[in-house]
Design an enzyme around this catalytic site. Structure first.
Site, PDB file in Angstrom:
ATOM      1  N   HIS A   1      -2.570  21.980  -7.028  1.00  0.00           N
ATOM      2  CA  HIS A   1      -3.970  21.151  -6.976  1.00  0.00           C
ATOM      3  C   HIS A   1      -4.926  21.320  -5.401  1.00  0.00           C
ATOM      4  O   HIS A   1      -3.840  21.371  -4.465  1.00  0.00           O
ATOM      5  CB  HIS A   1      -4.204  20.038  -7.610  1.00  0.00           C
TER       6      HIS A   1
ATOM      7  N   GLU B   1      -6.495  19.914  -3.933  1.00  0.00           N
ATOM      8  CA  GLU B   1      -6.150  18.801  -2.815  1.00  0.00           C
ATOM      9  C   GLU B   1      -4.715  18.456  -2.331  1.00  0.00           C
ATOM     10  O   GLU B   1      -4.318  18.005  -0.839  1.00  0.00           O
ATOM     11  CB  GLU B   1      -6.877  17.716  -4.064  1.00  0.00           C
TER      12      GLU B   1
ATOM     13  N   ASN C   1      -8.199  16.214 -14.987  1.00  0.00           N
ATOM     14  CA  ASN C   1      -7.054  15.682 -14.148  1.00  0.00           C
ATOM     15  C   ASN C   1      -8.445  14.382 -13.532  1.00  0.00           C
ATOM     16  O   ASN C   1      -9.131  14.553 -12.542  1.00  0.00           O
ATOM     17  CB  ASN C   1      -6.942  16.022 -13.409  1.00  0.00           C
TER      18      ASN C   1
ATOM     19  N   GLY D   1     -15.221  19.224  -7.266  1.00  0.00           N
ATOM     20  CA  GLY D   1     -15.989  18.596  -6.849  1.00  0.00           C
ATOM     21  C   GLY D   1     -17.042  18.444  -6.597  1.00  0.00           C
ATOM     22  O   GLY D   1     -18.213  17.491  -5.337  1.00  0.00           O
TER      23      GLY D   1
HETATM   24  C1  PEP Z   1     -10.253  19.069 -10.328  1.00  0.00           C
HETATM   25  O1  PEP Z   1      -9.491  18.628  -9.568  1.00  0.00           O
HETATM   26  O2  PEP Z   1      -9.250  20.042 -10.822  1.00  0.00           O
HETATM   27  C2  PEP Z   1     -11.396  19.814 -10.441  1.00  0.00           C
HETATM   28  C3  PEP Z   1     -11.472  21.315 -11.337  1.00  0.00           C
HETATM   29  O3  PEP Z   1     -12.097  18.713 -10.536  1.00  0.00           O
HETATM   30  P1  PEP Z   1     -14.095  18.950 -10.622  1.00  0.00           P
HETATM   31  O4  PEP Z   1     -14.109  18.896 -12.161  1.00  0.00           O
HETATM   32  O5  PEP Z   1     -14.793  17.165 -10.351  1.00  0.00           O
HETATM   33  O6  PEP Z   1     -14.951  20.018  -9.893  1.00  0.00           O
END
Ligand code: PEP
Length: 245
Positions: free
Chosen positions: A92, A94, A11, A168
Site C-alpha cells: 500500500h 502508505e 481498507n 485520500g
Molecule cells: C486506499 O487507502 O487504498 C484508498 C484508496 O483510499 P481512499 O479511497 O480514501 O482514497
C-alpha cells in the site's frame, strides 16, 4: 462481459471501533450482489469480526515476511489466518511512502504471505510528479516487476492500481485515465507472466472512489473492482459494492 468476479476491498486504515464495525456488518448484511467483498479493519478488530456472521471476507492491512520471532510490532501471515483473515494488503502507498517500505521487502512479504496460504491485494501506483513526467507505466511496471521473480502462482493475487495522488485526496483518476493504465497493466501481465494471468487477474482501481463515481469507473472493461479507503467507513460503501449491478 469479463469472467473476472467483481471485487471490492474496504481498507479501514487506522480508523474505526467495534461499534462502527457492527454498523458495517449490518450494512453489508443487506447486500445481495455477486461482488466479492473483503474488509481490512485494524488488526485488533479481526478476531471480533471473525466471531460474527459476516457476508464478507477479512484482510490484514500488512504482515511480515517471517513466521515468528523477535520482530516487535509485526504480525505474521499465520497469525492473520488464526484470527480469520484470508487476505492481506501489501505494498500500500502508505506503507511505501510513509513507512519507507521498498520493493524488495514488499516482494518478500508477498511471496511469504502466498506461501503461508493468504491471498494478497498487491498495491502499486505512481506519485503525481511521476505522472506529470510520463513515468506512470514505468513506475507501475517496476513495482510489478519487483514481485515477478518471487511469485509463481498469480491466482491468489489481486492487483490494486492506486495512484498516490488520488489516495485520500478527493481527486479520482478519470475512468479513461484508469482504463488506460489498467489495460497497460493487463498487457504487462500477458507479456511478462502469461495469457492466463492476464485474463484472470483482477485489477482494482483505488483512489477516492465514492458512491458517486463508482459506477462510471466500474463500467470500464479492465476495472475489476475497487480498493476503497475513506468511503469504506461510510454507508456509501454499500453503493460501491453494488456498483456493477
Ligand atoms: C486506499 O487507502 O487504498 C484508498 C484508496 O483510499 P481512499 O479511497 O480514501 O482514497
Amino acid at each position: 462481459m469479463s469472467s473476472r468476479k467483481f471485487f471490492v476491498g474496504g481498507n479501514w486504515k487506522m480508523n474505526g471501533s467495534k461499534g462502527e464495525l457492527d454498523n458495517l456488518v449490518n450494512l453489508l448484511a443487506k447486500n445481495s450482489s455477486e461482488t466479492e467483498v473483503v474488509v481490512a479493519p485494524p488488526f485488533v478488530f479481526l478476531d471480533y469480526l471473525h466471531n460474527k456472521k459476516t457476508n464478507f471476507a477479512l484482510s490484514g492491512q500488512n504482515c511480515y515476511k517471517e513466521s515468528k520471532g523477535a520482530f516487535t510490532g509485526e504480525i505474521s501471515p499465520k497469525m492473520l489466518k488464526d484470527v480469520g483473515a484470508d487476505w492481506v494488503i501489501l505494498g500500500h502507498s502508505e506503507r511505501r511512502h510513509v513507512f519507507g517500505e521498498k520493493d524488495d521487502l514488499i516482494a518478500d512479504k508477498v511471496a511469504f504471505a502466498l506461501k503461508e496460504g493468504l491471498s494478497v491485494i498487491f498495491c502499486i501506483g505512481e506519485k503525481i510528479e511521476e505522472r506529470e513526467n510520463n513515468l506512470t507505466e514505468k513506475i507501475c511496471f517496476g513495482q510489478l516487476g519487483a514481485i515477478k521473480d518471487k511469485i509463481k502462482d498469480w491466482s491468489k493475487i489481486v492487483v490494486a492500481y492506486e495512484p498516490v495522488w488520488a489516495i485520500g485526496t478527493g481527486k479520482t483518476a478519470t475512468p479513461e485515465q484508469a482504463q488506460e493504465i489498467h489495460q497497460a497493466l493487463r498487457k504487462w501481465l500477458h507479456d511478462n507472466i502469461s495469457q492466463d494471468a492476464s485474463n484472470k487477474t483482477r485489477i482494482l482501481y483505488g483512489g477516492s472512489v465514492t458512491g458517486a463515481n463508482c459506477k462510471e469507473l466500474a463500467a470500464k472493461a479492465d476495472i475489476d473492482g475497487f480498493l476503497v479507503g475513506g468511503a469504506s467507513l461510510k454507508p456509501e460503501f454499500a453503493n460501491i459494492v453494488n456498483s456493477k449491478n
